[in-house]
Design a protein around this motif. Structure first.
Motif, PDB file in Angstrom:
ATOM      1  N   ALA A  42      -0.162   9.929   0.508  1.00  0.00           N
ATOM      2  CA  ALA A  42      -0.577  10.777  -0.604  1.00  0.00           C
ATOM      3  C   ALA A  42      -0.634  12.246  -0.224  1.00  0.00           C
ATOM      4  CB  ALA A  42      -1.945  10.332  -1.115  1.00  0.00           C
ATOM      5  N   GLY A  43      -0.376  12.565   1.038  1.00  0.00           N
ATOM      6  CA  GLY A  43      -0.465  13.944   1.485  1.00  0.00           C
ATOM      7  C   GLY A  43      -1.872  14.389   1.811  1.00  0.00           C
ATOM      8  N   GLN A  44      -2.807  13.449   1.916  1.00  0.00           N
ATOM      9  CA  GLN A  44      -4.197  13.786   2.237  1.00  0.00           C
ATOM     10  C   GLN A  44      -4.418  13.584   3.739  1.00  0.00           C
ATOM     11  OE1 GLN A  44      -7.200  12.264  -0.484  1.00  0.00           O
ATOM     12  NE2 GLN A  44      -5.663  11.912  -2.058  1.00  0.00           N
ATOM     13  N   GLY A  45      -3.851  14.505   4.509  1.00  0.00           N
ATOM     14  CA  GLY A  45      -3.861  14.356   5.954  1.00  0.00           C
ATOM     15  C   GLY A  45      -5.248  14.354   6.563  1.00  0.00           C
ATOM     16  N   ALA A  46      -6.163  15.157   6.008  1.00  0.00           N
ATOM     17  CA  ALA A  46      -7.517  15.207   6.574  1.00  0.00           C
ATOM     18  C   ALA A  46      -8.229  13.882   6.378  1.00  0.00           C
ATOM     19  CB  ALA A  46      -8.306  16.347   5.927  1.00  0.00           C
ATOM     20  N   LEU A  47      -8.085  13.269   5.202  1.00  0.00           N
ATOM     21  CA  LEU A  47      -8.692  11.961   4.964  1.00  0.00           C
ATOM     22  C   LEU A  47      -8.061  10.913   5.877  1.00  0.00           C
ATOM     23  CD1 LEU A  47     -10.513  10.028   3.386  1.00  0.00           C
ATOM     24  CD2 LEU A  47      -8.713   9.864   1.645  1.00  0.00           C
ATOM     25  N   ALA A  48      -6.742  10.980   6.040  1.00  0.00           N
ATOM     26  CA  ALA A  48      -6.067  10.049   6.948  1.00  0.00           C
ATOM     27  C   ALA A  48      -6.628  10.175   8.357  1.00  0.00           C
ATOM     28  CB  ALA A  48      -4.559  10.308   6.947  1.00  0.00           C
ATOM     29  N   THR A  87      -5.678   4.920   6.216  1.00  0.00           N
ATOM     30  CA  THR A  87      -4.952   6.010   6.873  1.00  0.00           C
ATOM     31  C   THR A  87      -3.542   6.129   6.307  1.00  0.00           C
ATOM     32  OG1 THR A  87      -6.209   5.722   8.920  1.00  0.00           O
ATOM     33  CG2 THR A  87      -4.085   6.853   9.090  1.00  0.00           C
ATOM     34  N   PHE A  88      -2.868   4.995   6.190  1.00  0.00           N
ATOM     35  CA  PHE A  88      -1.494   5.003   5.687  1.00  0.00           C
ATOM     36  C   PHE A  88      -1.451   5.495   4.238  1.00  0.00           C
ATOM     37  CE2 PHE A  88       2.152   2.851   3.684  1.00  0.00           C
ATOM     38  CZ  PHE A  88       3.175   3.358   4.483  1.00  0.00           C
ATOM     39  N   ALA A  89      -2.356   4.999   3.384  1.00  0.00           N
ATOM     40  CA  ALA A  89      -2.366   5.407   1.984  1.00  0.00           C
ATOM     41  C   ALA A  89      -2.649   6.903   1.847  1.00  0.00           C
ATOM     42  CB  ALA A  89      -3.403   4.591   1.212  1.00  0.00           C
ATOM     43  N   ALA A  90      -3.623   7.406   2.612  1.00  0.00           N
ATOM     44  CA  ALA A  90      -3.961   8.825   2.534  1.00  0.00           C
ATOM     45  C   ALA A  90      -2.815   9.692   3.038  1.00  0.00           C
ATOM     46  CB  ALA A  90      -5.229   9.103   3.333  1.00  0.00           C
ATOM     47  N   TRP A  91      -2.169   9.264   4.114  1.00  0.00           N
ATOM     48  CA  TRP A  91      -1.027  10.020   4.646  1.00  0.00           C
ATOM     49  C   TRP A  91       0.103  10.054   3.637  1.00  0.00           C
ATOM     50  CZ3 TRP A  91       3.728   7.725   6.581  1.00  0.00           C
ATOM     51  CH2 TRP A  91       4.594   8.665   7.162  1.00  0.00           C
ATOM     52  N   THR A 121       0.840  -1.195   0.000  1.00  0.00           N
ATOM     53  CA  THR A 121       0.000   0.000   0.000  1.00  0.00           C
ATOM     54  C   THR A 121       0.873   1.241   0.000  1.00  0.00           C
ATOM     55  OG1 THR A 121      -1.831  -1.084   1.169  1.00  0.00           O
ATOM     56  CG2 THR A 121      -1.704   1.316   1.321  1.00  0.00           C
ATOM     57  N   ASP A 122       0.578   2.159  -0.905  1.00  0.00           N
ATOM     58  CA  ASP A 122       1.320   3.414  -0.985  1.00  0.00           C
ATOM     59  C   ASP A 122       0.305   4.548  -1.073  1.00  0.00           C
ATOM     60  OD1 ASP A 122       3.344   5.299  -1.313  1.00  0.00           O
ATOM     61  OD2 ASP A 122       4.541   3.979  -2.571  1.00  0.00           O
ATOM     62  N   GLY A 123       0.696   5.658  -1.649  1.00  0.00           N
ATOM     63  CA  GLY A 123      -0.215   6.793  -1.748  1.00  0.00           C
ATOM     64  C   GLY A 123      -0.909   6.886  -3.081  1.00  0.00           C
ATOM     65  N   ARG A 124      -1.009   5.768  -3.795  1.00  0.00           N
ATOM     66  CA  ARG A 124      -1.669   5.783  -5.098  1.00  0.00           C
ATOM     67  C   ARG A 124      -3.181   5.930  -4.937  1.00  0.00           C
ATOM     68  NH1 ARG A 124       2.136   0.839  -5.825  1.00  0.00           N
ATOM     69  NH2 ARG A 124       0.673   0.119  -4.245  1.00  0.00           N
ATOM     70  N   ASP A 149      -4.961   2.716  -4.327  1.00  0.00           N
ATOM     71  CA  ASP A 149      -4.879   2.201  -2.963  1.00  0.00           C
ATOM     72  C   ASP A 149      -5.926   2.874  -2.081  1.00  0.00           C
ATOM     73  OD1 ASP A 149      -2.753   0.583  -3.662  1.00  0.00           O
ATOM     74  OD2 ASP A 149      -1.242   2.019  -3.034  1.00  0.00           O
ATOM     75  N   ILE A 150      -6.041   4.190  -2.219  1.00  0.00           N
ATOM     76  CA  ILE A 150      -7.018   4.940  -1.430  1.00  0.00           C
ATOM     77  C   ILE A 150      -8.434   4.478  -1.773  1.00  0.00           C
ATOM     78  CG2 ILE A 150      -8.011   7.234  -1.044  1.00  0.00           C
ATOM     79  CD1 ILE A 150      -5.175   8.373  -1.439  1.00  0.00           C
ATOM     80  N   ALA A 151      -8.704   4.296  -3.060  1.00  0.00           N
ATOM     81  CA  ALA A 151     -10.045   3.864  -3.476  1.00  0.00           C
ATOM     82  C   ALA A 151     -10.362   2.469  -2.941  1.00  0.00           C
ATOM     83  CB  ALA A 151     -10.143   3.882  -5.000  1.00  0.00           C
ATOM     84  N   LEU A 152      -9.397   1.550  -3.021  1.00  0.00           N
ATOM     85  CA  LEU A 152      -9.639   0.183  -2.556  1.00  0.00           C
ATOM     86  C   LEU A 152      -9.940   0.154  -1.070  1.00  0.00           C
ATOM     87  CD1 LEU A 152      -9.619  -2.905  -2.787  1.00  0.00           C
ATOM     88  CD2 LEU A 152      -7.132  -2.819  -2.426  1.00  0.00           C
ATOM     89  N   TRP A 153      -9.082   0.759  -0.257  1.00  0.00           N
ATOM     90  CA  TRP A 153      -9.249   0.638   1.193  1.00  0.00           C
ATOM     91  C   TRP A 153     -10.418   1.473   1.696  1.00  0.00           C
ATOM     92  CZ3 TRP A 153      -7.572  -3.680   2.172  1.00  0.00           C
ATOM     93  CH2 TRP A 153      -6.351  -4.153   1.689  1.00  0.00           C
ATOM     94  N   THR A 154     -10.783   2.535   0.973  1.00  0.00           N
ATOM     95  CA  THR A 154     -12.003   3.267   1.329  1.00  0.00           C
ATOM     96  C   THR A 154     -13.217   2.370   1.144  1.00  0.00           C
ATOM     97  OG1 THR A 154     -11.054   5.423   0.714  1.00  0.00           O
ATOM     98  CG2 THR A 154     -13.451   5.267   0.799  1.00  0.00           C
ATOM     99  N   ASP A 155     -13.291   1.691   0.001  1.00  0.00           N
ATOM    100  CA  ASP A 155     -14.422   0.812  -0.275  1.00  0.00           C
ATOM    101  C   ASP A 155     -14.487  -0.338   0.726  1.00  0.00           C
ATOM    102  OD1 ASP A 155     -16.642  -0.181  -1.794  1.00  0.00           O
ATOM    103  OD2 ASP A 155     -15.288  -1.637  -2.722  1.00  0.00           O
TER     104      ASP A 155
END
Length: 347
Positions: free
Chosen positions: A286-292, A280-284, A250-253, A256-262
């Motif tokens: 990706a720089g999406q701290g609020a989503l994380a 949380t890890f994927a969003a962080w 899992t990275d910030g792609r 990855d965010i779409a999969l783990w959100t679903d």
């Protein structure tokens, strides 16, 4: 808290900065204090905190924000408070003092409410009148540039939290049935494991690796997992070797965010710790701290002692930059030593 590794927005005035903040955070802040940090002439980070209660000491949140911003290797910052003067001013003053103590240059300190902004540093009536200056973020070139670049600013933080909320109604009932079926399948897997496979550990890991691989492959193809696949995956993720296998992939792609959100939204409550932590890890990353942050809140609300969630909570609270994990997973997490296998052990 949020990195700003996104399309560049040209900020030339306080009004431009106010228009940019929702796109830096991902939502429109309210009753908040925001610190926008710069390195040179580039915005590198935005950190937000709720305004403290009127009877609370604002020094604590102020010191925390200053420490987080300082760790981004920033050299200057602007403070923006959202709300009435009686509540905003003590907090902005405390943050200003903490930033100065941390060695950051203070570019401006603003208050925003009801379509107007005030500067705490400007005293010229022609520039900053006592009644404040009106602004229209919808008419800003910054807003237009952000929308054109595909950036989104949700109405508020609650709207962001809703993006990771559990599915309800028939979808929830279907997932409950699918999870019951997956539990029976899991029992059968362990029962069929050979006697040399203690507690079916090897069988669980093999099944988990296959489930993670299939999920990632399906996501790359733009295909959504069905209920049975989600239920099976979430059960297998409770086995830590499987969770760690997924974590290393899992990275910030965006996928990855779409999969783990679903997966998080559809998982049964007792099974959300791993997918919430992976999101949380994927969003962080990706720089999406609020989503994380909102994903992490879901994990800790149900599983307050989950070790990976606690580790990620520490990273977010300390404002560790995602760049410190460039090269993940070889570099390991900050503060966590990864032991390399020796060649002899590998053989």
């Amino acid at each position: 808290m949020s990195s700003t590794d996104r399309p560049r927005l040209a900020v030339r005035s306080p009004a431009d900065l106010i228009a940019a903040v929702p796109y830096l955070l991902g939502f429109h802040p309210a009753e908040s204090v925001v610190v926008v940090a710069l390195r040179g002439r580039q915005i590198v980070f935005a950190a937000r905190a709720d305004l403290p209660e009127p009877t609370a000491d604002p020094a604590g949140p102020a010191q925390h924000l200053a420490g987080v911003v300082h760790r981004q290797r920033a050299d200057a910052a602007t403070v923006v408070g959202y709300g009435p003067a009686a509540q905003v001013t003590p907090t902005v003053d405390a943050v200003r003092a903490a930033l100065t103590e941390a060695g950051l240059a203070l570019l401006d300190a603003l208050r925003v409410t009801d379509g107007r902004w005030w500067s705490y540093l400007c005293t010229e009536a022609g520039c900053c009148p006592p009644e404040g200056r009106p602004y229209d973020p919808g008419a800003s070139q910054v807003t237009a540039s952000a929308v054109f670049a595909g950036q989104v600013a949700l109405p508020d933080r609650a709207a962001l939290a809703a993006q990771v909320s559990p599915v309800q109604g028939p979808a929830r009932l279907a997932m409950r049935r699918a999870t019951d079926d997956a539990e029976r399948r899991l029992v059968g897997l362990v029962e069929r494991a050979p006697g040399s496979d203690l507690l079916g550990g090897r069988s669980l890991r093999a099944a988990g690796v296959a489930a993670v691989r299939d999920a990632l492959r399906r996501q790359r193809r733009g295909e959504r997992l069905d209920d049975a696949e989600v239920a099976w995956l979430t059960l297998l993720l409770t086995h830590l070797p499987v969770r760690d296998h997924a974590w290393e992939r899992t990275d910030g792609r965006e996928r990855d965010i779409a999969l783990w959100t679903d997966v998080l939204r559809r998982a049964e409550p007792e099974l959300i710790a791993a997918p919430a932590s992976l999101l949380t890890f994927a969003a962080w990353r990706a720089g999406q701290g609020a989503l994380a942050a909102v994903a992490l809140e879901r994990a800790l609300a149900v599983h307050p002692d989950y070790s990976l969630a606690l580790l990620l909570d520490d990273l977010l609270r300390r404002g560790v930059p995602p760049s410190e994990l460039d090269g993940w997973p070889a570099v390991g997490l900050p503060g966590v030593v990864r032991r390399k296998r020796s060649r002899r052990a590998g053989r």
